[in-house]
Enzyme design. Structure first.
Site, PDB file in Angstrom:
ATOM      1  N   ASP A 243     -39.825 -11.426  17.903  1.00 48.99           N
ATOM      2  CA  ASP A 243     -39.438 -10.318  16.897  1.00 48.99           C
ATOM      3  C   ASP A 243     -38.939  -9.091  17.433  1.00 48.99           C
ATOM      4  OD1 ASP A 243     -40.958 -11.634  14.897  1.00 48.99           O
ATOM      5  OD2 ASP A 243     -42.856 -11.235  15.795  1.00 48.99           O
TER       6      ASP A 243
ATOM      7  N   HIS B  52     -47.095 -11.988  24.378  1.00 53.61           N
ATOM      8  CA  HIS B  52     -47.117 -13.188  23.606  1.00 53.61           C
ATOM      9  C   HIS B  52     -48.309 -13.866  24.237  1.00 53.61           C
ATOM     10  CE1 HIS B  52     -46.527 -17.260  21.736  1.00 53.61           C
ATOM     11  NE2 HIS B  52     -45.977 -16.407  20.968  1.00 53.61           N
TER      12      HIS B  52
END
Ligand code: ACO
Length: 403
Positions: free
Chosen positions: A336, A279
């Site tokens: 996700d 991320h």
């Protein structure tokens, strides 16, 4: 490594910050994110508590207005969501003209842009006007999403019901059939609520920044959100939830050959990445991933689903967390990684996963659009500069002299 070069310009310095790693594009009061410590708060409230104790509609109100709603305010917002649940009958004909395999994200972004042709543009100068704009979008996007699924299956459309909650209604519109009525299960509704809450905002991510940038040109809210949907579609952003399942399925078909995929992910000449890891901002566990991982176990148990992909996901996470390449780059599971396994267990098709993300992110996009348009730090069109690296001045060559 951050490549920051500063160049003198007539109006000051230009900072080159590729990918906007360290560029603040605005000031905002909506969401606080500390990527080093894994903290995510909406309007000052911790994400864990909101996911545990609130409904998605309550959190949407919080993001939009800045305060948790009273019972009366919540009922009013719910009534608006019910009032705006249907889409114009003429819009329904649009579904007939997409090719059968049209990706649902393409349909969604087109249909949301089209809302502008059917519904009035309003200012959101007052809380009530903002709630009306938001209710119209949040409610209609759910109907568009469910209708696009029904159309893709060739099944009759199921219209929204006024006795069901926001999430219950979505599930019913997706799965109810005239010959086989769908029973809305409270556990499934609770999980959808949780997932939508966890996706509801995430400060200046790619799609939200897109909504702000497009909106800063003064275009209407529907078009700004439609641009955000397009940005979210990308596999490095919201499209990762679909790509994760495709990757886990590929590993499964490859007889769980984890080594092969880990090797590919580490190979700098191979564009392949372990989707669902890493991320831009979190350099520790994504707090949303922790909650989703837990919800994943609970939901699969409640639905009595035994999915081999969940075991593969857990094993992959274990391998990654003990591998120097990933550890040294702070690559942890992101939001996700586990969400797709939950959607699968609920019967939501893979190509609808990113649509679910878009439904969740909508209150955040609208809140940012409103803050950008009407907040105190507004008014300028977004217009980044560049550091030009091309030719300086060249002599023009007429076409007959070129070779
Ligand atoms: N698998 C393998 N290596 C990775 C991964 C990954 N998933 N993610 C990052 N890396 C490596 C990069 O190759 C790079 O290595 P290097 O320093 O040797 O060159 C290093 O880690 C840093 O990566 P960047 O691409 O510079 O990080 P950035 O912040 O630009 O990208 C991103 C973040 C896009 C999320 C990236 O981690 C990624 O591609 N992940 C996979 C896709 C994904 O899951 N996206 C969803 C993100 S969450 C969301 O948007 C909702």
């Amino acid at each position: 490594a951050i490549d920051i070069r500063t160049l003198r310009n007539t109006t000051g310095y230009i900072t080159l910050d590729s990918g906007y790693m360290n560029t603040g594009s605005c000031s905002s009061e909506i969401t606080f994110l500390d990527g080093e410590q894994g903290i995510l708060n909406y309007r000052g409230y911790g994400i864990n508590e909101l996911a545990e104790k609130c409904s998605f509609v309550e959190v949407a109100y919080l993001l939009l207005i800045g305060e948790l709603p009273t019972r009366e305010q919540l009922d009013h917002f719910r009534a608006l969501l019910s009032r705006f649940a249907l889409i114009h009958e003429d819009m329904i004909h649009f579904f007939d003209h997409f090719p059968p395999n049209a990706p649902p994200m393409a349909i969604l972004s087109t249909m949301v842009n089209t809302l502008h042709n059917f519904y009035p543009e309003m200012s959101s100068d007052s809380d009530e006007e903002l709630l009306i704009i938001a209710a119209r979008l949040i409610s209609k996007i759910r109907t568009i999403a469910a209708f696009s699924y029904k159309k893709s299956e060739g099944h009759p459309l199921i219209y929204p019901r006024y006795d069901l909650s926001y999430c219950g209604n979505f599930l019913n519109m997706m799965f109810d059939k005239p010959v086989k009525p769908y029973v809305v299960q409270p556990e499934v509704v609770a999980t959808v609520n949780k997932l939508l809450i966890l996706h509801a905002d995430h400060e200046q991510n790619c799609s939200t920044s897109t909504v702000r940038l497009v909106g800063s040109a003064g275009v209407n809210v529907y078009t700004s959100i439609s641009a955000g949907i397009s940005a979210l579609w990308g596999p490095l952003h919201g499209g990762a939830n679909q790509a994760v399942i495709e990757m886990l399925e590929a590993i499964h078909q490859d007889n769980n050959d984890f080594e092969k995929y880990i090797k590919k992910a580490k190979d700098r000449n191979d564009p392949f990445r372990l989707t669902g890891f890493g991320h831009r901002v979190y350099k520790t566990f994504d707090p949303r991933a922790t909650i989703i991982k837990q919800a994943c176990d609970q939901t699969l148990q409640a639905l009595n689903v035994d999915d081999p992909l969940l075991d593969i996901a857990k094993e992959l996470e274990d391998i990654v967390r003990n591998d120097d390449y990933f550890v040294s780059r702070n690559l942890y599971p992101n939001v996700d990684f586990y969400s797709g396994i939950i959607y699968r267990a609920m019967g939501i098709p893979t190509n609808m996963f990113t649509v679910m993300f878009a439904m969740g992110r909508l209150p955040g996009w609208i809140s940012h659009w409103s803050e950008m348009t009407y907040g105190s730090d507004n008014s300028r069109i977004g217009r980044p500069r560049q550091v030009y690296t091309g030719y300086k001045k060249r002599e023009f060559v007429p076409i007959h002299e070129r070779n």
